[in-house]
Design a protein around this motif. Structure first.
Motif, PDB file in Angstrom:
ATOM      1  N   GLN A 173     -16.533   1.274  -6.490  1.00 15.64           N
ATOM      2  CA  GLN A 173     -16.270   2.607  -7.045  1.00 15.64           C
ATOM      3  C   GLN A 173     -16.930   3.709  -6.218  1.00 15.64           C
ATOM      4  N   ARG A 174     -17.967   3.367  -5.478  1.00 18.46           N
ATOM      5  CA  ARG A 174     -18.658   4.370  -4.666  1.00 18.46           C
ATOM      6  C   ARG A 174     -17.980   4.612  -3.314  1.00 18.46           C
ATOM      7  N   ASN A 175     -17.145   3.681  -2.866  1.00 19.30           N
ATOM      8  CA  ASN A 175     -16.541   3.875  -1.540  1.00 19.30           C
ATOM      9  C   ASN A 175     -15.023   3.783  -1.532  1.00 19.30           C
ATOM     10  N   ALA A 176     -14.408   3.614  -2.689  1.00 17.54           N
ATOM     11  CA  ALA A 176     -12.946   3.455  -2.729  1.00 17.54           C
ATOM     12  C   ALA A 176     -12.219   4.677  -2.158  1.00 17.54           C
ATOM     13  N   TYR A 177     -12.849   5.834  -2.220  1.00 16.37           N
ATOM     14  CA  TYR A 177     -12.211   7.048  -1.681  1.00 16.37           C
ATOM     15  C   TYR A 177     -11.930   6.925  -0.182  1.00 16.37           C
ATOM     16  N   LEU A 178     -12.645   6.023   0.521  1.00 15.38           N
ATOM     17  CA  LEU A 178     -12.457   5.865   1.957  1.00 15.38           C
ATOM     18  C   LEU A 178     -11.075   5.330   2.322  1.00 15.38           C
ATOM     19  N   ASN A 179     -10.353   4.820   1.338  1.00 21.93           N
ATOM     20  CA  ASN A 179      -9.001   4.318   1.595  1.00 21.93           C
ATOM     21  C   ASN A 179      -7.987   5.437   1.827  1.00 21.93           C
ATOM     22  N   ASP A 180      -8.376   6.694   1.572  1.00 25.45           N
ATOM     23  CA  ASP A 180      -7.372   7.756   1.490  1.00 25.45           C
ATOM     24  C   ASP A 180      -6.677   8.094   2.804  1.00 25.45           C
ATOM     25  N   ALA A 181      -7.247   7.687   3.952  1.00 24.39           N
ATOM     26  CA  ALA A 181      -6.601   7.999   5.233  1.00 24.39           C
ATOM     27  C   ALA A 181      -6.436   6.761   6.122  1.00 24.39           C
ATOM     28  N   ALA A 182      -6.695   5.588   5.570  1.00 27.14           N
ATOM     29  CA  ALA A 182      -6.610   4.366   6.372  1.00 27.14           C
ATOM     30  C   ALA A 182      -5.185   4.131   6.862  1.00 27.14           C
ATOM     31  N   ASN A 183      -5.073   3.594   8.073  1.00 28.11           N
ATOM     32  CA  ASN A 183      -3.755   3.264   8.606  1.00 28.11           C
ATOM     33  C   ASN A 183      -3.134   2.098   7.844  1.00 28.11           C
ATOM     34  N   ARG A 184      -1.838   2.190   7.656  1.00 30.76           N
ATOM     35  CA  ARG A 184      -1.057   1.107   7.068  1.00 30.76           C
ATOM     36  C   ARG A 184      -0.206   0.475   8.167  1.00 30.76           C
ATOM     37  N   PRO A 185       0.275  -0.740   7.961  1.00 29.74           N
ATOM     38  CA  PRO A 185       1.135  -1.353   8.986  1.00 29.74           C
ATOM     39  C   PRO A 185       2.311  -0.463   9.372  1.00 29.74           C
ATOM     40  N   GLU A 186       2.891   0.230   8.391  1.00 33.88           N
ATOM     41  CA  GLU A 186       4.033   1.096   8.706  1.00 33.88           C
ATOM     42  C   GLU A 186       3.631   2.277   9.597  1.00 33.88           C
ATOM     43  N   ASP A 187       2.366   2.713   9.510  1.00 35.24           N
ATOM     44  CA  ASP A 187       1.889   3.771  10.400  1.00 35.24           C
ATOM     45  C   ASP A 187       1.860   3.278  11.844  1.00 35.24           C
ATOM     46  N   VAL A 188       1.471   2.024  12.029  1.00 37.87           N
ATOM     47  CA  VAL A 188       1.444   1.446  13.373  1.00 37.87           C
ATOM     48  C   VAL A 188       2.863   1.326  13.923  1.00 37.87           C
ATOM     49  N   ILE A 189       3.765   0.837  13.100  1.00 43.61           N
ATOM     50  CA  ILE A 189       5.159   0.676  13.528  1.00 43.61           C
ATOM     51  C   ILE A 189       5.741   2.021  13.954  1.00 43.61           C
ATOM     52  N   GLU A 190       5.493   3.046  13.144  1.00 44.42           N
ATOM     53  CA  GLU A 190       6.022   4.370  13.461  1.00 44.42           C
ATOM     54  C   GLU A 190       5.419   4.922  14.750  1.00 44.42           C
ATOM     55  N   ALA A 191       4.121   4.689  14.951  1.00 38.80           N
ATOM     56  CA  ALA A 191       3.438   5.255  16.121  1.00 38.80           C
ATOM     57  C   ALA A 191       3.902   4.614  17.429  1.00 38.80           C
ATOM     58  N   PHE A 192       4.384   3.365  17.354  1.00 39.25           N
ATOM     59  CA  PHE A 192       4.690   2.650  18.587  1.00 39.25           C
ATOM     60  C   PHE A 192       6.153   2.224  18.680  1.00 39.25           C
ATOM     61  N   GLN A 193       7.021   2.987  18.052  1.00 34.20           N
ATOM     62  CA  GLN A 193       8.454   2.661  18.096  1.00 34.20           C
ATOM     63  C   GLN A 193       8.999   2.627  19.520  1.00 34.20           C
ATOM     64  N   ALA A 194       8.500   3.516  20.367  1.00 31.29           N
ATOM     65  CA  ALA A 194       9.016   3.606  21.743  1.00 31.29           C
ATOM     66  C   ALA A 194       8.141   2.883  22.760  1.00 31.29           C
ATOM     67  N   ALA A 195       7.161   2.123  22.299  1.00 29.75           N
ATOM     68  CA  ALA A 195       6.255   1.462  23.231  1.00 29.75           C
ATOM     69  C   ALA A 195       6.947   0.334  23.975  1.00 29.75           C
ATOM     70  N   PRO A 196       6.571   0.094  25.223  1.00 30.11           N
ATOM     71  CA  PRO A 196       7.176  -1.016  25.967  1.00 30.11           C
ATOM     72  C   PRO A 196       6.799  -2.392  25.414  1.00 30.11           C
ATOM     73  N   LYS A 247       2.998  -8.216  26.415  1.00 35.70           N
ATOM     74  CA  LYS A 247       4.404  -8.195  26.008  1.00 35.70           C
ATOM     75  C   LYS A 247       4.514  -7.976  24.504  1.00 35.70           C
ATOM     76  N   THR A 248       3.520  -8.516  23.772  1.00 32.22           N
ATOM     77  CA  THR A 248       3.513  -8.424  22.309  1.00 32.22           C
ATOM     78  C   THR A 248       2.141  -7.986  21.838  1.00 32.22           C
ATOM     79  N   VAL A 249       2.117  -7.069  20.872  1.00 28.01           N
ATOM     80  CA  VAL A 249       0.870  -6.635  20.236  1.00 28.01           C
ATOM     81  C   VAL A 249       0.935  -7.020  18.755  1.00 28.01           C
ATOM     82  N   ILE A 250      -0.124  -7.666  18.284  1.00 27.41           N
ATOM     83  CA  ILE A 250      -0.237  -8.029  16.871  1.00 27.41           C
ATOM     84  C   ILE A 250      -1.397  -7.232  16.278  1.00 27.41           C
ATOM     85  N   PRO A 251      -1.131  -6.132  15.566  1.00 28.73           N
ATOM     86  CA  PRO A 251      -2.201  -5.365  14.920  1.00 28.73           C
ATOM     87  C   PRO A 251      -2.714  -6.143  13.701  1.00 28.73           C
ATOM     88  N   PHE A 252      -4.013  -6.345  13.613  1.00 26.01           N
ATOM     89  CA  PHE A 252      -4.575  -7.107  12.494  1.00 26.01           C
ATOM     90  C   PHE A 252      -6.014  -6.661  12.271  1.00 26.01           C
TER      91      PHE A 252
END
Length: 252
Positions: free
Chosen positions: A225-248, A211-216
């Motif tokens: 400094q050697r891996n900070a570039y990996l943040n460039d495509a990470a999902n944000r909470p708002e990406d999850v909200i947008e992706a599942f606006q119509a989810a049951p 009934k409820t999903v808690i993304p965490f």
């Protein structure tokens, strides 16, 4: 019952006299200073939190789930308050040996077997791949399934989970990638990994019918400094909200 988000993969679930805390990592770096929390949890908040905890579950040995620093810093409080620790029953005894050496009360959970915590609360630990585990928590009439960052990527794997513990009322699951995904020039790989995480949630929700999903379990940044570039495509909470606006299911 009540669920309270604390940080990253850590939530406090309470019901009756039981307070079940998961994967407490609240300060300091992890993975050789390669990861940091987006926000650290203040010590006064941790002290208040532990006053309501009766059990702590550790999903696996990765340092963003099993924080040695946490158990050393708060060991006296855990021992004095009689907080009981829960971990999977496996041949590799490094985590168990460390916790016992700290004088803490540890129960090793047999995979697939329900364990009673009292107050109408029971837990069932499920093995995932080589080292990870999920926890099915039944609190009164509510079933919470904590997948943390288990690799539930296909309908077949999700159905295995459902066959083991049934559908759930509340699902907790990882929402972004948490590993190396190519060099600086490989952003397309990281973007695909981010989309795959959202698709995993979609599969899990369709099969497990929460009934409820808690993304965490993704509230971190690649911090060196050697891996900070990996943040460039990470999902944000708002990406999850947008992706599942119509989810049951309701996403919170």
């Amino acid at each position: 019952m009540q669920i309270e988000f604390v940080n990253h993969a850590s939530v406090l679930m309470t019901h009756g006299q039981v307070g079940l805390l998961s994967d407490p990592w609240y300060s300091g770096p992890a993975f050789h200073k390669g990861w940091r929390l987006l926000v650290e949890t203040p010590e006064d908040r941790i002290e208040e939190l532990l006053s309501r905890v009766t059990h702590i579950w550790i999903s696996h040995e990765h340092p963003d789930h099993f924080s040695i620093g946490f158990f050393k810093r708060w060991g006296d409080v855990i021992r004095q308050r009689g907080i009981k620790l829960l971990f999977q029953d496996i041949d590799d005894q490094r985590v168990a040996d460390f916790l016992r050496a700290q004088g803490m009360a540890l129960t090793e959970l047999t995979f697939g077997k329900a364990f009673d915590l009292g107050s109408g609360v029971s837990v069932t630990c499920l093995k995932d791949e080589f080292y990870d585990s999920a926890l099915s928590v039944r609190m009164g009439d509510t079933h919470v399934l904590n997948l943390n960052d288990c690799a539930v990527r296909t309908p077949e794997r999700a159905r295995e989970i459902r066959d083991a513990v049934g559908t759930c009322d509340i699902l907790l699951t990882q929402f972004s990638y948490a590993a190396w995904k190519g060099g600086r020039e490989n952003r397309d790989w990281r973007a695909e990994a981010a989309r795959e995480k959202l698709n995993n949630i979609r599969i899990q929700a369709e099969v497990l019918e929460p009934k409820t999903v808690i993304p965490f379990a993704s509230f971190v940044s690649f911090a060196h400094q050697r891996n900070a570039y990996l943040n460039d495509a990470a999902n944000r909470p708002e990406d999850v909200i947008e992706a599942f606006q119509a989810a049951p299911s309701r996403f919170v």
